[in-house]
Scaffold this motif. Structure first.
Motif, PDB file in Angstrom:
ATOM      1  N   VAL A   1       0.836  -1.203   0.000  1.00  0.00           N
ATOM      2  CA  VAL A   1       0.000   0.000   0.000  1.00  0.00           C
ATOM      3  C   VAL A   1       0.870   1.253   0.000  1.00  0.00           C
ATOM      4  O   VAL A   1       0.589   2.214  -0.725  1.00  0.00           O
ATOM      5  CB  VAL A   1      -0.984  -0.007   1.197  1.00  0.00           C
ATOM      6  CG1 VAL A   1      -1.651   1.343   1.374  1.00  0.00           C
ATOM      7  CG2 VAL A   1      -2.025  -1.106   1.012  1.00  0.00           C
ATOM      8  N   GLU A   2       1.942   1.235   0.781  1.00  0.00           N
ATOM      9  CA  GLU A   2       2.838   2.392   0.808  1.00  0.00           C
ATOM     10  C   GLU A   2       3.475   2.624  -0.569  1.00  0.00           C
ATOM     11  O   GLU A   2       3.627   3.772  -1.004  1.00  0.00           O
ATOM     12  CB  GLU A   2       3.900   2.217   1.887  1.00  0.00           C
ATOM     13  CG  GLU A   2       3.315   2.331   3.287  1.00  0.00           C
ATOM     14  CD  GLU A   2       4.298   1.993   4.391  1.00  0.00           C
ATOM     15  OE1 GLU A   2       5.505   1.830   4.117  1.00  0.00           O
ATOM     16  OE2 GLU A   2       3.851   1.887   5.546  1.00  0.00           O
ATOM     17  N   ALA A   3       3.819   1.546  -1.267  1.00  0.00           N
ATOM     18  CA  ALA A   3       4.372   1.683  -2.628  1.00  0.00           C
ATOM     19  C   ALA A   3       3.323   2.255  -3.578  1.00  0.00           C
ATOM     20  O   ALA A   3       3.624   3.124  -4.410  1.00  0.00           O
ATOM     21  CB  ALA A   3       4.886   0.338  -3.133  1.00  0.00           C
TER      22      ALA A   3
ATOM     23  N   LYS B   1       1.379   9.360  -5.989  1.00  0.00           N
ATOM     24  CA  LYS B   1       1.912  10.701  -5.748  1.00  0.00           C
ATOM     25  C   LYS B   1       3.006  11.073  -6.763  1.00  0.00           C
ATOM     26  O   LYS B   1       3.480  12.200  -6.763  1.00  0.00           O
ATOM     27  CB  LYS B   1       2.508  10.792  -4.332  1.00  0.00           C
ATOM     28  CG  LYS B   1       1.472  10.768  -3.249  1.00  0.00           C
ATOM     29  CD  LYS B   1       1.973  10.793  -1.819  1.00  0.00           C
ATOM     30  CE  LYS B   1       3.408  10.970  -1.530  1.00  0.00           C
ATOM     31  NZ  LYS B   1       3.775  10.838  -0.110  1.00  0.00           N
ATOM     32  N   ASN B   2       3.375  10.119  -7.609  1.00  0.00           N
ATOM     33  CA  ASN B   2       4.444  10.315  -8.593  1.00  0.00           C
ATOM     34  C   ASN B   2       5.758  10.675  -7.901  1.00  0.00           C
ATOM     35  O   ASN B   2       6.523  11.504  -8.375  1.00  0.00           O
ATOM     36  CB  ASN B   2       4.067  11.362  -9.643  1.00  0.00           C
ATOM     37  CG  ASN B   2       4.966  11.295 -10.867  1.00  0.00           C
ATOM     38  OD1 ASN B   2       5.574  10.261 -11.156  1.00  0.00           O
ATOM     39  ND2 ASN B   2       5.066  12.401 -11.571  1.00  0.00           N
ATOM     40  N   ASN B   3       5.994  10.052  -6.763  1.00  0.00           N
ATOM     41  CA  ASN B   3       7.219  10.270  -5.990  1.00  0.00           C
ATOM     42  C   ASN B   3       8.196   9.149  -6.345  1.00  0.00           C
ATOM     43  O   ASN B   3       8.150   8.063  -5.765  1.00  0.00           O
ATOM     44  CB  ASN B   3       6.921  10.273  -4.494  1.00  0.00           C
ATOM     45  CG  ASN B   3       8.169  10.489  -3.665  1.00  0.00           C
ATOM     46  OD1 ASN B   3       9.291  10.476  -4.157  1.00  0.00           O
ATOM     47  ND2 ASN B   3       7.964  10.674  -2.364  1.00  0.00           N
ATOM     48  N   ARG B   4       9.050   9.418  -7.298  1.00  0.00           N
ATOM     49  CA  ARG B   4       9.964   8.400  -7.819  1.00  0.00           C
ATOM     50  C   ARG B   4      10.855   7.816  -6.728  1.00  0.00           C
ATOM     51  O   ARG B   4      10.986   6.592  -6.609  1.00  0.00           O
ATOM     52  CB  ARG B   4      10.819   9.017  -8.937  1.00  0.00           C
ATOM     53  CG  ARG B   4      11.675   8.032  -9.667  1.00  0.00           C
ATOM     54  CD  ARG B   4      12.381   8.711 -10.849  1.00  0.00           C
ATOM     55  NE  ARG B   4      12.918   7.748 -11.772  1.00  0.00           N
ATOM     56  CZ  ARG B   4      14.017   7.029 -11.569  1.00  0.00           C
ATOM     57  NH1 ARG B   4      14.694   7.173 -10.453  1.00  0.00           N
ATOM     58  NH2 ARG B   4      14.433   6.172 -12.480  1.00  0.00           N
ATOM     59  N   GLU B   5      11.500   8.662  -5.941  1.00  0.00           N
ATOM     60  CA  GLU B   5      12.400   8.178  -4.892  1.00  0.00           C
ATOM     61  C   GLU B   5      11.630   7.389  -3.829  1.00  0.00           C
ATOM     62  O   GLU B   5      12.108   6.365  -3.340  1.00  0.00           O
ATOM     63  CB  GLU B   5      13.178   9.337  -4.264  1.00  0.00           C
ATOM     64  CG  GLU B   5      14.152   9.999  -5.222  1.00  0.00           C
ATOM     65  CD  GLU B   5      15.142   9.028  -5.855  1.00  0.00           C
ATOM     66  OE1 GLU B   5      15.707   8.174  -5.126  1.00  0.00           O
ATOM     67  OE2 GLU B   5      15.349   9.100  -7.088  1.00  0.00           O
ATOM     68  N   GLY B   6      10.457   7.885  -3.464  1.00  0.00           N
ATOM     69  CA  GLY B   6       9.627   7.166  -2.505  1.00  0.00           C
ATOM     70  C   GLY B   6       9.197   5.814  -3.041  1.00  0.00           C
ATOM     71  O   GLY B   6       9.175   4.819  -2.304  1.00  0.00           O
ATOM     72  N   LEU B   7       8.859   5.771  -4.324  1.00  0.00           N
ATOM     73  CA  LEU B   7       8.447   4.508  -4.939  1.00  0.00           C
ATOM     74  C   LEU B   7       9.602   3.514  -4.957  1.00  0.00           C
ATOM     75  O   LEU B   7       9.410   2.327  -4.687  1.00  0.00           O
ATOM     76  CB  LEU B   7       7.919   4.750  -6.356  1.00  0.00           C
ATOM     77  CG  LEU B   7       7.479   3.507  -7.134  1.00  0.00           C
ATOM     78  CD1 LEU B   7       6.415   2.714  -6.377  1.00  0.00           C
ATOM     79  CD2 LEU B   7       6.975   3.914  -8.516  1.00  0.00           C
ATOM     80  N   ILE B   8      10.799   3.988  -5.244  1.00  0.00           N
ATOM     81  CA  ILE B   8      11.964   3.102  -5.232  1.00  0.00           C
ATOM     82  C   ILE B   8      12.173   2.523  -3.830  1.00  0.00           C
ATOM     83  O   ILE B   8      12.348   1.303  -3.661  1.00  0.00           O
ATOM     84  CB  ILE B   8      13.216   3.846  -5.731  1.00  0.00           C
ATOM     85  CG1 ILE B   8      13.091   4.143  -7.227  1.00  0.00           C
ATOM     86  CG2 ILE B   8      14.487   3.047  -5.429  1.00  0.00           C
ATOM     87  CD1 ILE B   8      14.131   5.116  -7.758  1.00  0.00           C
TER      88      ILE B   8
ATOM     89  N   GLU C   1      10.036   2.312  -1.275  1.00  0.00           N
ATOM     90  CA  GLU C   1       8.924   1.442  -0.858  1.00  0.00           C
ATOM     91  C   GLU C   1       8.929   0.129  -1.634  1.00  0.00           C
ATOM     92  O   GLU C   1       8.565  -0.917  -1.090  1.00  0.00           O
ATOM     93  CB  GLU C   1       7.587   2.157  -1.000  1.00  0.00           C
ATOM     94  CG  GLU C   1       7.401   3.318  -0.047  1.00  0.00           C
ATOM     95  CD  GLU C   1       7.499   2.950   1.427  1.00  0.00           C
ATOM     96  OE1 GLU C   1       7.297   1.773   1.802  1.00  0.00           O
ATOM     97  OE2 GLU C   1       7.794   3.861   2.226  1.00  0.00           O
ATOM     98  N   SER C   2       9.350   0.163  -2.891  1.00  0.00           N
ATOM     99  CA  SER C   2       9.442  -1.071  -3.684  1.00  0.00           C
ATOM    100  C   SER C   2      10.480  -2.016  -3.100  1.00  0.00           C
ATOM    101  O   SER C   2      10.285  -3.237  -3.083  1.00  0.00           O
ATOM    102  CB  SER C   2       9.768  -0.749  -5.143  1.00  0.00           C
ATOM    103  OG  SER C   2       8.698  -0.056  -5.730  1.00  0.00           O
ATOM    104  N   ALA C   3      11.582  -1.460  -2.607  1.00  0.00           N
ATOM    105  CA  ALA C   3      12.586  -2.293  -1.933  1.00  0.00           C
ATOM    106  C   ALA C   3      11.970  -2.941  -0.688  1.00  0.00           C
ATOM    107  O   ALA C   3      12.189  -4.135  -0.430  1.00  0.00           O
ATOM    108  CB  ALA C   3      13.809  -1.457  -1.569  1.00  0.00           C
TER     109      ALA C   3
END
Length: 105
Positions: A44-46, A52-59, A61-63
């Motif tokens: 859910v966080e990812a 939010k189109n937050n690239r760094e956050g997505l990276i 959270e994906s980890a």
């Protein structure tokens, strides 16, 4: 894939560790249901970071998602190699055809 394989091996080793000395061991000691819940939270966080189109956050959270997926698999005795074999089996098959071939539940 060696990074994921190394992580899966580390998780398997930590599964045998003292829960007071390892976050992974502590999570696994809480049982498969808690591991699944934590995986869901991270997914859910990812999703939120993607929306939010937050690239760094997505990276980041994906980890977390990949880590907690491997912990969840470990909690149920499923190996990364089994999952990779399933993906390999599906390679070259369209997603529509593959989904249609699954047994109805």
């Amino acid at each position: 894939m060696s990074t994921l394989n190394n992580l899966a091996d580390t998780i398997a080793q930590r599964a045998k560790a003292d829960p007071d000395s390892s976050w992974t061991a502590k999570l696994l000691a809480k049982g498969p249901e808690k591991c699944a819940e934590k995986f869901g939270e991270e997914a859910v966080e990812a999703i939120i970071e993607a929306v939010k189109n937050n690239r760094e956050g997505l990276i980041a959270e994906s980890a977390d998602v990949l880590f907690h997926l491997l912990v969840m698999l470990q909690s149920r005795g499923v190996t990364l190699n089994e999952v990779l074999a399933e993906l390999e089996k599906r390679q070259g098959t369209s997603g529509i055809a593959e989904k249609a071939s699954r047994p109805k539940s």
